[in-house]
Design a protein around this motif. Structure first.
Motif, PDB file in Angstrom:
ATOM      1  N   GLY A 108      27.544 -28.741  -2.944  1.00 34.03           N
ATOM      2  CA  GLY A 108      26.549 -29.445  -2.129  1.00 34.03           C
ATOM      3  C   GLY A 108      26.241 -30.813  -2.695  1.00 34.03           C
ATOM      4  O   GLY A 108      27.124 -31.487  -3.246  1.00 34.03           O
ATOM      5  N   CYS A 109      24.991 -31.233  -2.583  1.00 31.57           N
ATOM      6  CA  CYS A 109      24.604 -32.562  -3.057  1.00 31.57           C
ATOM      7  C   CYS A 109      23.083 -32.615  -3.119  1.00 31.57           C
ATOM      8  O   CYS A 109      22.416 -32.263  -2.141  1.00 31.57           O
ATOM      9  CB  CYS A 109      25.129 -33.615  -2.083  1.00 31.57           C
ATOM     10  SG  CYS A 109      24.465 -35.268  -2.352  1.00 31.57           S
ATOM     11  N   SER A 110      22.536 -33.048  -4.254  1.00 32.37           N
ATOM     12  CA  SER A 110      21.074 -33.075  -4.393  1.00 32.37           C
ATOM     13  C   SER A 110      20.440 -34.055  -3.419  1.00 32.37           C
ATOM     14  O   SER A 110      19.316 -33.843  -2.961  1.00 32.37           O
ATOM     15  CB  SER A 110      20.676 -33.432  -5.835  1.00 32.37           C
ATOM     16  OG  SER A 110      21.018 -34.771  -6.125  1.00 32.37           O
ATOM     17  N   ALA A 194      16.808 -38.477  -4.057  1.00 32.44           N
ATOM     18  CA  ALA A 194      17.553 -39.097  -5.166  1.00 32.44           C
ATOM     19  C   ALA A 194      18.739 -38.219  -5.559  1.00 32.44           C
ATOM     20  O   ALA A 194      18.779 -37.030  -5.243  1.00 32.44           O
ATOM     21  CB  ALA A 194      16.637 -39.301  -6.361  1.00 32.44           C
ATOM     22  N   CYS A 195      19.669 -38.843  -6.268  1.00 29.95           N
ATOM     23  CA  CYS A 195      20.842 -38.126  -6.790  1.00 29.95           C
ATOM     24  C   CYS A 195      20.556 -37.736  -8.232  1.00 29.95           C
ATOM     25  O   CYS A 195      20.257 -38.608  -9.059  1.00 29.95           O
ATOM     26  CB  CYS A 195      22.069 -39.038  -6.717  1.00 29.95           C
ATOM     27  SG  CYS A 195      23.389 -38.526  -7.831  1.00 29.95           S
ATOM     28  N   ILE A 196      20.677 -36.444  -8.543  1.00 25.64           N
ATOM     29  CA  ILE A 196      20.373 -35.986  -9.903  1.00 25.64           C
ATOM     30  C   ILE A 196      21.294 -36.631 -10.947  1.00 25.64           C
ATOM     31  O   ILE A 196      20.895 -36.827 -12.084  1.00 25.64           O
ATOM     32  CB  ILE A 196      20.450 -34.438 -10.041  1.00 25.64           C
ATOM     33  CG1 ILE A 196      21.753 -33.898  -9.439  1.00 25.64           C
ATOM     34  CG2 ILE A 196      19.240 -33.771  -9.418  1.00 25.64           C
ATOM     35  CD1 ILE A 196      22.041 -32.447  -9.802  1.00 25.64           C
ATOM     36  N   ASP A 287      28.516 -35.446 -15.538  1.00 28.57           N
ATOM     37  CA  ASP A 287      29.289 -34.848 -14.448  1.00 28.57           C
ATOM     38  C   ASP A 287      28.374 -34.408 -13.318  1.00 28.57           C
ATOM     39  O   ASP A 287      27.271 -33.915 -13.577  1.00 28.57           O
ATOM     40  CB  ASP A 287      30.041 -33.604 -14.958  1.00 28.57           C
ATOM     41  CG  ASP A 287      31.275 -33.972 -15.759  1.00 28.57           C
ATOM     42  OD1 ASP A 287      31.901 -34.993 -15.435  1.00 28.57           O
ATOM     43  OD2 ASP A 287      31.599 -33.237 -16.707  1.00 28.57           O
ATOM     44  N   CYS A 288      28.842 -34.538 -12.081  1.00 25.35           N
ATOM     45  CA  CYS A 288      28.080 -34.002 -10.937  1.00 25.35           C
ATOM     46  C   CYS A 288      28.372 -32.501 -10.875  1.00 25.35           C
ATOM     47  O   CYS A 288      29.525 -32.102 -10.704  1.00 25.35           O
ATOM     48  CB  CYS A 288      28.498 -34.678  -9.640  1.00 25.35           C
ATOM     49  SG  CYS A 288      27.800 -33.851  -8.196  1.00 25.35           S
ATOM     50  N   PRO A 289      27.331 -31.652 -11.015  1.00 19.32           N
ATOM     51  CA  PRO A 289      27.586 -30.199 -11.028  1.00 19.32           C
ATOM     52  C   PRO A 289      28.149 -29.685  -9.712  1.00 19.32           C
ATOM     53  O   PRO A 289      28.757 -28.618  -9.672  1.00 19.32           O
ATOM     54  CB  PRO A 289      26.201 -29.601 -11.300  1.00 19.32           C
ATOM     55  CG  PRO A 289      25.227 -30.652 -10.902  1.00 19.32           C
ATOM     56  CD  PRO A 289      25.906 -31.979 -11.117  1.00 19.32           C
TER      57      PRO A 289
HETATM   58 FE1  SF4 Z   1      25.373 -35.848  -4.479  1.00 17.38          FE
HETATM   59 FE2  SF4 Z   1      24.918 -37.308  -6.638  1.00 17.38          FE
HETATM   60 FE3  SF4 Z   1      26.764 -35.405  -6.748  1.00 17.38          FE
HETATM   61 FE4  SF4 Z   1      27.194 -37.642  -5.277  1.00 17.38          FE
HETATM   62  S1  SF4 Z   1      26.991 -37.515  -7.499  1.00 17.38           S
HETATM   63  S2  SF4 Z   1      27.586 -35.500  -4.660  1.00 17.38           S
HETATM   64  S3  SF4 Z   1      25.124 -38.074  -4.579  1.00 17.38           S
HETATM   65  S4  SF4 Z   1      24.557 -35.090  -6.429  1.00 17.38           S
END
Ligand code: SF4
Ligand code: 13P
Length: 337
Positions: A108-110, A194-196, A287-289
């Motif tokens: 997913g995505c925060s 916001a993006c974590i 890293d983006c989880p």
């Molecule tokens: Fe979402 Fe941030 Fe991950 Fe991009 S980097 S997918 S904006 S949580």
């Protein structure tokens, strides 16, 4: 050889797809993925934040705008989306006759999570004279409530395409929104998302790194917070950051975005040094989880069994497509694509 509980896979096809499988560790996944691409006329689209192995098997690697364009124009029968859910959903919205699969549906995505559709609808109703510009990092429901979609590559041009006195709601990223207010001088109403990944950078550690590497330029994604952006030498989308490192003549860079992008930076400029900007925790890089839930094994499995698949209600798809089409039109008119 992979062993799959196909009953489980079949009963869970779609939005909650899950494969209960074991893969033979000796399997050459790179070879198998290439074989499946040909056999199934499939294309692998990957975002720069994917792990290096996935980037290396991808047919196209890009930012959100580039990926949307590729998804729109592909003639492949199956789009294998190595990215997060909103990206795969965008591919399905733009090219609905193709099968779109995502290696892990939990990717997913925060930012997307920070804008629930019911709350956003109520917010929008309070400001009926505002045009809604939403960052592509949002759900199809939010897209359907928006007038124009944007990405970090085209957001400024999209805002500037509107009359100067047009009132604007910008959602869901407040950091990108605040940066765009500075760039355009427009007073936009911001959604508090916001993006974590981009909010966790440590300004203190980055400042110390800059002292230790005075020759290094700090480059940052506009999803970062204002104090970090203020000290950056260059700010841009992932593609713009990559291009900057290819064209600029500095020898080293501190990179304030997800670490996956360093793979392409290092590949295209092997003599330069790329230092990941450190987050405010005990890790050295960031890293983006969600992005990193995808693995080469899951990529292979989703190609082999064609699950989990992105499915969407047609009326939602059509409503979500309108603001994406507007984004693409404005981007074309501005010469961005
Ligand atoms: Fe979402 Fe941030 Fe991950 Fe991009 S980097 S997918 S904006 S949580
Ligand atoms: P871009 O690659 O479009 O700059 O987006 C960054 C991002 O956070 C994607 O989730």
């Amino acid at each position: 050889m992979s062993v799959i509980n196909i009953e489980n896979a079949k009963t869970n096809i779609g939005q909650v797809g899950f494969l209960d499988v074991e893969i033979d560790p000796t399997m050459d996944l790179f070879h198998e993925i290439e074989r499946l691409k040909k056999e199934k006329n499939a294309i692998v689209l990957a975002h720069y934040y994917q792990e290096p192995d996935i980037q290396d098997v991808a047919d196209y690697i890009g930012d959100s705008l580039g990926l949307a364009q590729q998804a729109e124009k592909t003639t492949a029968d199956m789009i294998v989306f190595a990215g997060v859910h909103f990206m795969a959903e965008t591919a399905k919205i733009l090219n609905p006759t193709k099968k779109v699969v995502l290696p892990d549906l939990k990717a997913g995505c925060s930012l997307a999570d920070s804008a629930p559709a019911d709350l956003f609808r109520a917010f929008k109703e309070k400001h009926p004279d505002h045009v809604v510009i939403s960052y592509i990092n949002c759900t199809a429901d939010i897209k359907a409530l928006s007038d124009i979609i944007c990405t970090s590559s085209n957001a400024q041009k999209i805002i500037e395409s509107l009359p100067a006195d047009q009132k604007i709601i910008f959602a869901p990223d407040k950091n990108l929104g605040a940066w765009l207010i500075k760039q355009t001088g427009r007073d936009m109403l911001l959604w508090n998302g916001a993006c974590i990944v981009h909010e966790i950078f440590s300004l203190e550690k980055i400042t110390r790194l800059k002292i230790r590497h005075p020759e290094a330029k700090l480059i940052a994604h506009p999803e970062c917070e204002d104090p970090l952006l203020r000290i950056a030498d260059f700010i841009g989308s992932t593609t713009q950051l990559l291009k900057y490192t290819q064209q600029d003549d500095a020898r080293s860079y501190i990179v304030a975005t997800e670490t996956g992008i360093l793979h392409q930076m290092q590949k295209s400029s092997p003599d330069k040094t790329f230092i990941p900007a450190p987050p405010d925790n005990s890790c050295a890089c960031n890293d983006c989880p969600y992005m990193k839930l995808n693995t080469l094994e899951k990529l292979y499995l989703c190609m082999e069994y064609e699950v989990p698949e992105i499915l969407m209600d047609e009326s939602l798809r059509l409503a979500a497509k309108k603001p994406i089409d507007r984004m693409l039109e404005i981007s074309r008119a501005a010469g961005l694509i």
